[in-house]
Design a protein around this motif. Structure first.
Motif, mmCIF file in Angstrom:
data_model
loop_
_atom_site.group_PDB
_atom_site.id
_atom_site.type_symbol
_atom_site.label_atom_id
_atom_site.label_comp_id
_atom_site.label_asym_id
_atom_site.label_seq_id
_atom_site.Cartn_x
_atom_site.Cartn_y
_atom_site.Cartn_z
ATOM 1 N N TYR A 123 0.830 -1.198 0.000
ATOM 2 C CA TYR A 123 0.000 0.000 0.000
ATOM 3 C C TYR A 123 0.870 1.255 0.000
ATOM 4 N N GLN A 124 1.909 1.239 0.811
ATOM 5 C CA GLN A 124 2.808 2.390 0.914
ATOM 6 C C GLN A 124 3.472 2.664 -0.436
ATOM 7 N N GLU A 125 3.973 1.605 -1.104
ATOM 8 C CA GLU A 125 4.634 1.789 -2.402
ATOM 9 C C GLU A 125 3.659 2.286 -3.459
ATOM 10 N N ALA A 126 2.451 1.726 -3.470
ATOM 11 C CA ALA A 126 1.449 2.144 -4.447
ATOM 12 C C ALA A 126 1.047 3.595 -4.217
ATOM 13 N N ALA A 127 0.859 3.979 -2.947
ATOM 14 C CA ALA A 127 0.498 5.369 -2.636
ATOM 15 C C ALA A 127 1.611 6.312 -3.084
ATOM 16 N N ALA A 128 2.851 5.924 -2.855
ATOM 17 C CA ALA A 128 3.985 6.761 -3.276
ATOM 18 C C ALA A 128 4.045 6.847 -4.801
ATOM 19 N N THR A 129 3.786 5.741 -5.475
ATOM 20 C CA THR A 129 3.810 5.738 -6.935
ATOM 21 C C THR A 129 2.750 6.665 -7.499
ATOM 22 N N LEU A 130 1.568 6.642 -6.905
ATOM 23 C CA LEU A 130 0.465 7.482 -7.382
ATOM 24 C C LEU A 130 0.520 8.890 -6.796
ATOM 25 N N ASP A 131 1.445 9.105 -5.862
ATOM 26 C CA ASP A 131 1.608 10.403 -5.199
ATOM 27 C C ASP A 131 0.313 10.842 -4.516
ATOM 28 N N ILE A 132 -0.257 9.887 -3.744
ATOM 29 C CA ILE A 132 -1.479 10.167 -2.980
ATOM 30 C C ILE A 132 -1.284 9.653 -1.558
ATOM 31 N N PRO A 133 -2.065 10.159 -0.608
ATOM 32 C CA PRO A 133 -1.978 9.632 0.763
ATOM 33 C C PRO A 133 -2.430 8.173 0.797
ATOM 34 N N ILE A 134 -1.923 7.427 1.742
ATOM 35 C CA ILE A 134 -2.256 6.006 1.836
ATOM 36 C C ILE A 134 -3.742 5.796 2.099
ATOM 37 N N GLY A 135 -4.366 6.703 2.828
ATOM 38 C CA GLY A 135 -5.808 6.601 3.075
ATOM 39 C C GLY A 135 -6.603 6.722 1.782
ATOM 40 N N THR A 136 -6.191 7.600 0.901
ATOM 41 C CA THR A 136 -6.858 7.761 -0.393
ATOM 42 C C THR A 136 -6.703 6.486 -1.214
ATOM 43 N N LEU A 137 -5.505 5.904 -1.175
ATOM 44 C CA LEU A 137 -5.273 4.650 -1.888
ATOM 45 C C LEU A 137 -6.201 3.568 -1.363
ATOM 46 N N MET A 138 -6.281 3.445 -0.054
ATOM 47 C CA MET A 138 -7.125 2.405 0.540
ATOM 48 C C MET A 138 -8.596 2.625 0.185
ATOM 49 N N SER A 139 -9.022 3.866 0.137
ATOM 50 C CA SER A 139 -10.387 4.182 -0.248
ATOM 51 C C SER A 139 -10.651 3.774 -1.696
ATOM 52 N N ARG A 140 -9.717 4.085 -2.595
ATOM 53 C CA ARG A 140 -9.871 3.715 -4.003
ATOM 54 C C ARG A 140 -9.887 2.209 -4.175
ATOM 55 N N LEU A 141 -9.017 1.526 -3.429
ATOM 56 C CA LEU A 141 -8.993 0.064 -3.489
ATOM 57 C C LEU A 141 -10.316 -0.518 -3.007
ATOM 58 N N GLY A 142 -10.834 0.024 -1.922
ATOM 59 C CA GLY A 142 -12.104 -0.459 -1.377
ATOM 60 C C GLY A 142 -13.241 -0.294 -2.364
ATOM 61 N N ARG A 143 -13.292 0.869 -3.011
ATOM 62 C CA ARG A 143 -14.357 1.101 -4.000
ATOM 63 C C ARG A 143 -14.189 0.200 -5.211
ATOM 64 N N ALA A 144 -12.958 0.014 -5.662
ATOM 65 C CA ALA A 144 -12.714 -0.843 -6.826
ATOM 66 C C ALA A 144 -13.087 -2.287 -6.520
ATOM 67 N N ARG A 145 -12.673 -2.762 -5.366
ATOM 68 C CA ARG A 145 -12.989 -4.148 -4.992
ATOM 69 C C ARG A 145 -14.486 -4.338 -4.808
ATOM 70 N N ALA A 146 -15.159 -3.352 -4.218
ATOM 71 C CA ALA A 146 -16.613 -3.437 -4.039
ATOM 72 C C ALA A 146 -17.312 -3.490 -5.389
ATOM 73 N N ALA A 147 -16.850 -2.699 -6.336
ATOM 74 C CA ALA A 147 -17.463 -2.697 -7.668
ATOM 75 C C ALA A 147 -17.259 -4.050 -8.343
#
Length: 177
Positions: A123-147
């Motif tokens: 999660y940390q590496e992905a957030a750094a790659t996308l240049d977003i906070p880790i919480g935002t990454l986790m939120s996007r992952l949650g929405r994507a997985r739910a969809a």
């Protein structure tokens, strides 16, 4: 030993055998390497041209045999694979549907899910790659997985219109007109 003077006849014979210029050059090079490695077997009073042409011919035959054996092994392996795992059309269609559902996710969700689930980033590496906070990454992952879970349950992806994905937009303030 005048090997350089014999390159012309060697190349001509190699082209005659292979019917291809680049393969002929490779064959001559392989034959010369073999001749050099076996130079101790050449008799000083022997015919250098005949010796080199013989090595070239034997190199060509060995390559043909090796390629034929490789083709037989490949064919045998293909037959085994085909017999043991016949193509499952339903699974293939389902995989295409899941791929379309994945591609139908909003760009930011798809990018987050790809980095974590496919590329294996933390999660940390992905957030750094996308240049977003880790919480935002986790939120996007949650929405994507739910969809994708909703898709698996047989529901259409949120925002899907005529097979195309339209992100859910919320109007904040103002009217909906």
């Amino acid at each position: 030993m005048d090997v350089i003077g014999l390159l012309g006849p060697l190349r001509r014979y190699a082209r005659s055998l292979t019917r291809d210029e680049s393969q002929a050059e490779d064959l001559v090079q392989d034959a010369l390497v073999r001749a050099y490695e076996r130079r101790g077997t050449f008799r000083p009073d022997g015919n250098l041209r005949g010796w080199l042409l013989s090595i070239l011919h034997n190199t060509f035959i060995d390559d043909r045999r090796r390629h034929a054996a490789e083709a037989r092994r490949t064919q045998h392996l293909a037959e085994q694979i085909e017999a043991s795992a016949p193509a499952d059309q339903e699974a293939r269609v389902r995989l295409q549907q899941v791929q379309q559902a994945f591609l139908g996710l909003p760009d930011e969700q798809r990018a987050a899910l790809h980095l974590v689930a496919i590329e294996g980033l933390s999660y940390q590496e992905a957030a750094a790659t996308l240049d977003i906070p880790i919480g935002t990454l986790m939120s996007r992952l949650g929405r994507a997985r739910a969809a994708l879970r909703a898709f698996e349950a047989g529901h259409e992806l949120p925002g899907a219109v005529s097979g195309k994905f339209r992100p859910n937009l919320r109007i904040v303030g103002g009217s909906r007109e």
